[in-house]
Design a protein around this motif. Structure first.
Motif, mmCIF file in Angstrom:
data_model
loop_
_atom_site.group_PDB
_atom_site.id
_atom_site.type_symbol
_atom_site.label_atom_id
_atom_site.label_comp_id
_atom_site.label_asym_id
_atom_site.label_seq_id
_atom_site.Cartn_x
_atom_site.Cartn_y
_atom_site.Cartn_z
ATOM 1 N N GLY A 64 76.700 68.509 65.159
ATOM 2 C CA GLY A 64 76.829 68.043 63.786
ATOM 3 C C GLY A 64 76.127 66.758 63.423
ATOM 4 N N ASP A 65 75.632 66.015 64.411
ATOM 5 C CA ASP A 65 74.983 64.745 64.071
ATOM 6 C C ASP A 65 73.499 64.720 64.430
ATOM 7 N N ASP A 66 72.896 65.886 64.573
ATOM 8 C CA ASP A 66 71.481 65.984 64.913
ATOM 9 C C ASP A 66 70.683 66.487 63.721
ATOM 10 N N ALA A 67 69.625 65.780 63.366
ATOM 11 C CA ALA A 67 68.782 66.170 62.233
ATOM 12 C C ALA A 67 67.962 67.406 62.592
ATOM 13 N N GLN A 68 67.785 68.287 61.623
ATOM 14 C CA GLN A 68 67.024 69.525 61.781
ATOM 15 C C GLN A 68 65.991 69.596 60.669
ATOM 16 N N GLY A 69 64.855 70.198 60.947
ATOM 17 C CA GLY A 69 63.844 70.333 59.915
ATOM 18 C C GLY A 69 63.018 71.592 60.085
ATOM 19 N N LEU A 70 62.357 71.991 59.030
ATOM 20 C CA LEU A 70 61.396 73.085 59.043
ATOM 21 C C LEU A 70 60.062 72.483 58.664
ATOM 22 N N VAL A 71 59.039 72.711 59.498
ATOM 23 C CA VAL A 71 57.729 72.133 59.240
ATOM 24 C C VAL A 71 56.661 73.222 59.214
ATOM 25 N N TYR A 72 55.631 72.935 58.436
ATOM 26 C CA TYR A 72 54.411 73.728 58.483
ATOM 27 C C TYR A 72 53.618 73.118 59.626
ATOM 28 N N SER A 73 53.557 73.823 60.743
ATOM 29 C CA SER A 73 53.044 73.218 61.970
ATOM 30 C C SER A 73 51.543 72.959 61.957
ATOM 31 N N THR A 74 50.809 73.613 61.082
ATOM 32 C CA THR A 74 49.364 73.399 61.022
ATOM 33 C C THR A 74 49.021 71.951 60.695
ATOM 34 N N ASP A 75 49.779 71.347 59.758
ATOM 35 C CA ASP A 75 49.496 69.951 59.404
ATOM 36 C C ASP A 75 50.721 69.046 59.516
ATOM 37 N N GLY A 76 51.850 69.590 59.994
ATOM 38 C CA GLY A 76 53.046 68.784 60.203
ATOM 39 C C GLY A 76 53.848 68.477 58.953
ATOM 40 N N THR A 77 53.548 69.157 57.841
ATOM 41 C CA THR A 77 54.271 68.905 56.593
ATOM 42 C C THR A 77 55.727 69.340 56.714
ATOM 43 N N LEU A 79 59.035 70.661 55.307
ATOM 44 C CA LEU A 79 59.349 71.527 54.171
ATOM 45 C C LEU A 79 60.818 71.493 53.779
ATOM 46 N N ASP A 80 61.672 71.251 54.755
ATOM 47 C CA ASP A 80 63.112 71.249 54.499
ATOM 48 C C ASP A 80 63.766 70.425 55.596
ATOM 49 N N VAL A 81 64.867 69.768 55.265
ATOM 50 C CA VAL A 81 65.535 68.929 56.257
ATOM 51 C C VAL A 81 67.047 69.014 56.085
ATOM 52 N N PHE A 82 67.712 68.845 57.206
ATOM 53 C CA PHE A 82 69.169 68.857 57.285
ATOM 54 C C PHE A 82 69.541 67.643 58.112
ATOM 55 N N GLY A 83 70.082 66.607 57.484
ATOM 56 C CA GLY A 83 70.369 65.361 58.180
ATOM 57 C C GLY A 83 69.222 64.387 58.002
ATOM 58 N N SER A 84 69.366 63.206 58.597
ATOM 59 C CA SER A 84 68.376 62.142 58.415
ATOM 60 C C SER A 84 67.878 61.617 59.750
ATOM 61 N N ILE A 85 66.574 61.442 59.839
ATOM 62 C CA ILE A 85 65.984 60.792 61.009
ATOM 63 C C ILE A 85 66.317 59.305 60.930
ATOM 64 N N GLY A 86 66.585 58.706 62.087
ATOM 65 C CA GLY A 86 66.861 57.279 62.135
ATOM 66 C C GLY A 86 68.298 56.925 61.850
ATOM 67 N N GLU A 87 69.088 57.885 61.533
ATOM 68 C CA GLU A 87 70.484 57.622 61.185
ATOM 69 C C GLU A 87 71.385 58.422 62.106
ATOM 70 N N ASP A 88 72.280 57.743 62.793
ATOM 71 C CA ASP A 88 73.300 58.437 63.581
ATOM 72 C C ASP A 88 74.584 58.384 62.764
ATOM 73 N N PRO A 89 74.988 59.517 62.217
ATOM 74 C CA PRO A 89 76.141 59.510 61.321
ATOM 75 C C PRO A 89 77.491 59.496 62.033
ATOM 76 N N GLY A 90 77.490 59.342 63.335
ATOM 77 C CA GLY A 90 78.746 59.463 64.076
ATOM 78 C C GLY A 90 78.924 60.919 64.459
ATOM 79 N N SER A 91 79.988 61.545 64.009
ATOM 80 C CA SER A 91 80.227 62.956 64.352
ATOM 81 C C SER A 91 79.434 63.913 63.473
ATOM 82 N N GLY A 92 79.188 63.540 62.223
ATOM 83 C CA GLY A 92 78.472 64.422 61.313
ATOM 84 C C GLY A 92 78.241 63.755 59.975
ATOM 85 N N TRP A 93 77.390 64.385 59.153
ATOM 86 C CA TRP A 93 77.091 63.856 57.827
ATOM 87 C C TRP A 93 78.081 64.381 56.795
ATOM 88 N N GLU A 94 78.280 63.589 55.766
ATOM 89 C CA GLU A 94 79.084 64.007 54.627
ATOM 90 C C GLU A 94 78.235 64.930 53.758
#
Length: 174
Positions: A64-77, A79-94
Motif C-alpha cells: 500500500g505504500d509503493d508508487a506505481q506507474g504506467l510509462v510509454y517505454s520508448t521515451d519514458g513518458t 502516462l498514469d500514476v498511483f502514489g507519489s515518488i519521494g513520499e513515504d506515506p507510512g502504511s498507505g495513501w489517503e
C-alpha cells in the motif's frame, strides 16, 4: 480505445518506501495486447481470486505504500500514476478521504475517468466526490477486467446473519 493496443512499447514501473525515482521497470508479457474496448489485468502469481480475470500473472513486489506507474517505454513518458515518488506515506495513501486507502483495500477507477493522470494528489482527491477512485473493501473483484462500469448503490443494514435485524440485501454494515 476503439483499437487494439500492443503493450510492447509500455511498461509498468514502481518504487518502494519513498524512493527518489522509479526503481523497477517491468515489461508486459511478450505479445501482450489490450483488445479494443477492453482492459489488461496483471495479477500477482498468488492471486486468490478468479485467475481467468488475469491477462498475465507474475510475482509483483508492492504494498500500500509503493508508487506505481504506467510509462510509454520508448521515451519514458509517464502516462498514469498511483502514489507519489519521494513520499513515504507510512502504511498507505489517503484516497477519497479514506486514510490508508491504498493498503488492504480495492480501488476502482470511476467510469468518468477515461485517461491516465500523472497528478496523484488530484487523482486521489480528498472526498468521494472529487476522487477518481472508489474505495472498496479488500478483495472486491466485481469490477476487475472491465471499464467503465456502474457501481451498485450501497444498501446499508445489518450483515450479521445471526442477528434479529439481519438484512439479506445489505451490502454495507450499518
Amino acid at each position: 480505445s476503439d483499437v487494439d493496443v500492443a503493450l510492447s512499447d509500455y511498461a509498468f514501473v514502481n518504487c518502494s518506501n519513498g524512493c527518489d525515482d522509479w526503481e523497477y521497470n517491468n515489461s508486459f508479457a511478450d505479445g501482450a495486447v489490450v483488445a479494443a474496448g477492453s482492459t489488461y489485468t496483471v495479477c500477482h502469481s498468488s492471486f486468490a481470486g478468479d485467475l481467468s480475470l488475469c491477462n498475465e500473472t507474475r510475482t509483483l513486489y508492492h504494498n500500500g505504500d509503493d508508487a506505481q506507474g504506467l510509462v510509454y517505454s520508448t521515451d519514458g513518458t509517464l502516462l498514469d500514476v498511483f502514489g507519489s515518488i519521494g513520499e513515504d506515506p507510512g502504511s498507505g495513501w489517503e484516497v477519497a478521504g479514506i486514510s490508508n486507502a491504498t493498503k488492504d483495500h480495492t480501488l476502482v477507477r470511476k467510469a468518468s475517468v477515461t485517461s491516465g493522470n500523472t497528478d496523484w494528489s488530484f487523482s486521489a482527491g480528498t472526498s468521494a466526490d472529487d476522487s477518481e477512485w472508489v474505495v472498496f473493501e479488500q478483495n472486491t473483484w466485481d469490477y476487475m477486467g472491465s471499464h467503465p462500469h456502474e457501481f451498485a448503490e450501497a444498501v446499508v443494514g445489518c450483515m450479521d446473519v445471526n442477528a434479529t435485524n439481519y438484512d439479506a440485501s445489505a451490502t454495507e454494515q450499518s
